[in-house]
Every structure is written in C-alpha cells, then in structure tokens.
Design a protein around this motif. Sequence first.
Motif, mmCIF file in Angstrom:
data_model
loop_
_atom_site.group_PDB
_atom_site.id
_atom_site.type_symbol
_atom_site.label_atom_id
_atom_site.label_comp_id
_atom_site.label_asym_id
_atom_site.label_seq_id
_atom_site.Cartn_x
_atom_site.Cartn_y
_atom_site.Cartn_z
ATOM 1 N N VAL A 286 0.760 -1.280 -0.067
ATOM 2 C CA VAL A 286 -0.300 -0.076 -0.160
ATOM 3 C C VAL A 286 0.999 1.193 0.302
ATOM 4 N N GLN A 287 1.871 1.671 1.089
ATOM 5 C CA GLN A 287 2.928 2.495 1.023
ATOM 6 C C GLN A 287 4.045 2.794 -0.611
ATOM 7 N N ALA A 288 4.172 1.401 -0.674
ATOM 8 C CA ALA A 288 4.744 1.259 -1.917
ATOM 9 C C ALA A 288 4.176 1.804 -3.161
ATOM 10 N N THR A 289 2.577 2.253 -3.582
ATOM 11 C CA THR A 289 1.855 2.580 -5.013
ATOM 12 C C THR A 289 1.494 3.733 -3.668
ATOM 13 N N LYS A 290 2.074 4.109 -3.042
ATOM 14 C CA LYS A 290 1.642 5.794 -2.868
ATOM 15 C C LYS A 290 2.991 6.257 -3.100
ATOM 16 N N THR A 291 3.997 5.905 -2.940
ATOM 17 C CA THR A 291 5.935 6.468 -3.136
ATOM 18 C C THR A 291 5.938 6.056 -4.395
ATOM 19 N N GLY A 292 5.646 4.816 -5.123
ATOM 20 C CA GLY A 292 6.346 4.934 -6.240
ATOM 21 C C GLY A 292 7.125 3.387 -6.637
ATOM 22 N N ASP A 293 7.523 3.639 -4.956
ATOM 23 C CA ASP A 293 8.234 2.234 -5.177
ATOM 24 C C ASP A 293 7.541 0.778 -5.583
ATOM 25 N N ASP A 294 6.837 1.217 -6.327
ATOM 26 C CA ASP A 294 5.673 -0.446 -6.377
ATOM 27 C C ASP A 294 6.917 -0.595 -7.809
ATOM 28 N N SER A 295 7.336 0.322 -8.649
ATOM 29 C CA SER A 295 8.234 0.498 -9.624
ATOM 30 C C SER A 295 9.383 -0.723 -9.713
ATOM 31 N N ALA A 296 9.671 -1.219 -8.831
ATOM 32 C CA ALA A 296 10.394 -2.435 -8.800
ATOM 33 C C ALA A 296 9.381 -3.648 -9.013
ATOM 34 N N ILE A 297 8.233 -3.477 -8.937
ATOM 35 C CA ILE A 297 7.633 -4.908 -9.157
ATOM 36 C C ILE A 297 6.621 -4.613 -10.466
ATOM 37 N N CYS A 298 6.209 -3.504 -10.180
ATOM 38 C CA CYS A 298 5.737 -3.091 -12.053
ATOM 39 C C CYS A 298 6.222 -2.181 -12.458
ATOM 40 N N GLY A 299 7.290 -2.233 -12.555
ATOM 41 C CA GLY A 299 7.658 -1.211 -13.766
ATOM 42 C C GLY A 299 7.263 -0.393 -14.774
ATOM 43 N N SER A 300 6.708 -0.456 -15.930
ATOM 44 C CA SER A 300 6.488 1.134 -16.886
ATOM 45 C C SER A 300 4.890 0.821 -17.135
ATOM 46 N N CYS A 301 3.953 -0.142 -16.125
ATOM 47 C CA CYS A 301 2.687 -0.796 -16.033
ATOM 48 C C CYS A 301 2.477 1.041 -15.974
ATOM 49 N N PRO A 302 1.510 1.072 -17.565
ATOM 50 C CA PRO A 302 0.501 2.465 -17.037
ATOM 51 C C PRO A 302 -0.497 2.512 -16.488
ATOM 52 N N HIS A 303 -1.295 1.293 -15.890
ATOM 53 C CA HIS A 303 -2.219 1.219 -15.027
ATOM 54 C C HIS A 303 -1.373 1.483 -13.129
ATOM 55 N N ARG A 304 -0.154 1.640 -13.088
ATOM 56 C CA ARG A 304 0.202 1.940 -11.408
ATOM 57 C C ARG A 304 -0.897 2.884 -10.885
ATOM 58 N N HIS A 305 -1.029 2.110 -9.795
ATOM 59 C CA HIS A 305 -2.023 3.944 -8.856
ATOM 60 C C HIS A 305 -1.348 5.214 -9.244
ATOM 61 N N PHE A 306 0.147 4.881 -9.007
ATOM 62 C CA PHE A 306 0.557 5.974 -8.735
ATOM 63 C C PHE A 306 0.870 6.914 -9.657
ATOM 64 N N ASN A 307 1.019 6.299 -10.841
ATOM 65 C CA ASN A 307 0.898 7.604 -12.006
ATOM 66 C C ASN A 307 -1.063 7.357 -12.339
ATOM 67 N N GLY A 308 -1.955 7.725 -11.322
ATOM 68 C CA GLY A 308 -3.062 7.644 -11.948
ATOM 69 C C GLY A 308 -3.987 6.564 -12.518
ATOM 70 N N GLY A 309 -3.459 4.826 -12.826
ATOM 71 C CA GLY A 309 -3.559 4.490 -13.393
ATOM 72 C C GLY A 309 -4.665 3.067 -13.244
#
Length: 260
Positions: free
Chosen positions: A66-89
């Motif tokens: 949950v924290q990782a999606t807010k800080t953008g640290d989920d890039s380690a597991i989601c990479g360049s996915c445009p649907h990431r919550h951090f990017n408003g996906g």
Amino acid sequence: MKTLTGKNLQKLKTLRGPKPRGFVIHQGSSVLDGSPIVVIATLETSNVKTGEMVQVWILRSDINPVQATKTGDDSAICGSCPHRHFNGGACYVNVGQAPNAVYKAFIAGKYPTYDAESHEHLLRDRRIRLGAYGDPAAAPYEVMEYLANVGTGHTGYTHQARHPNFDSRFIDICMVSADSPKQAQQWHERGARTFRVAMEGDAMFDNEIECLSDSHGKQCIECGLCDGAKRTDESIVITVHGSRASSFKTATIIPTVEVA
C-alpha cells in the motif's frame, strides 16, 4: 521389545506436517530497478475469476504494498506499467486487500522457503497464475520458467516488453500486455500474443477474441489461453474493469467499416 522387520519398515510413513499456506519462491533484487523483492506462491484463493489456481505474488520485500503504490516504490515490481496507481492508472488490484495480506504473512514468517524436494508435489498437479500482483518480469526468468512448467498449466502477463531490462524470453511464457490496438498490432507483427485492455464496444482484430471469462463466464483454470504459448495465434481482449476503470481510455480505435 519387538524388532521391526523389513515388511514393517515398508509400512512406515513420513510425517510431512501441516500443509503450508504458501512459499517464498525467490528473494533477491528486482530485474527492473534493483530494489529488494520477494516472489511468493500461495496455495489457496477465493478468486472467482481465476478459480483454484496457485497465485504467485511479486512484492517489495521491504515495503508494504500500500505504501509502495503511494511513494512510487512499486516500480520495482510493476516497472513501466501505465496502470500503476502511483500514475493515476486503472489497475484493478486493490493492494490493501490480498497483496497486503500476503505481505503481512511474509513479514510474520508464515511462508517457508520453497524446497523442490519437499514441496514440489504441492504444485505438480496445479495450474499456476504468474503475477496475481506484480509483473513476472520483475523476477529472474528462470524463477518464472520453473513455475510455468512445474504444474499442469499457467497464465501470465507482462507490461515490461519495452523496459530496457526486459528479458525477451518472457514472451514465450507470458502474454504481452497491450493498451491500444496499435500496441497490440506491433507485437503481433513480432510474433507475440497479446492481452489487451479495451473499453466496452471497442472493435477487435481478426486474430483477437474476447476473454472467455467475459464472454462465457469461463474461469482461467478451465481456459488456460493466456500462457504466451505459440500453439495458437489468438490474442485476448478484455473490457477494462475494477474500481478505477474510468481512468482508462483506449488510445487508438480500430477503424471499422459499416456494411450496408
């Protein structure tokens, strides 16, 4: 005191103990950005769409999802996915539910480290879902190749095909995720099969079919088309879904011709 004979010895059983809830399959650095990650396989699920598949989770090992999606640290597991919550996906995964529960169980030491000799029998007759959360390509290819082949079948998707660290061998075991007809067509021309998210009413290419879960109510465990294998040219299209579906817009519409 009685002496055990050879005949009696054959009747002895080895106690395996209680069945684990899951395993730590791999722990190391993300292929995508080098951050610490963990790959966990859980043996039970309540997911109605997939059915009783083994669920494989790729998570940050050091940060709550949950924290990782807010800080953008989920890039380690989601990479360049445009649907990431951090990017408003528009990612349909509610990270506060299953991914968070799996992470907490991992931190609490609930999952033993996977040992093929002791545990492989629990996977051998199962279908396996690579990436219940997280992208399979965040982990070493050999880890996911093993999981793809150890059971009776698998499904898998990757959004990392354009990532500079992408291992192209994943195209043989995962569908390439596409977010527009143009993207899908580009990958079809390279021999890859795609899994494309679309809006309701969007057109499809001749080599695309609607996800059988949407069109026929079929579970992934029964279907098995999304394994990246080249036994068929069919690619899959699914209507965007989840609580963030309104965030998704099809980038390019396939031209249609009205027939009088």
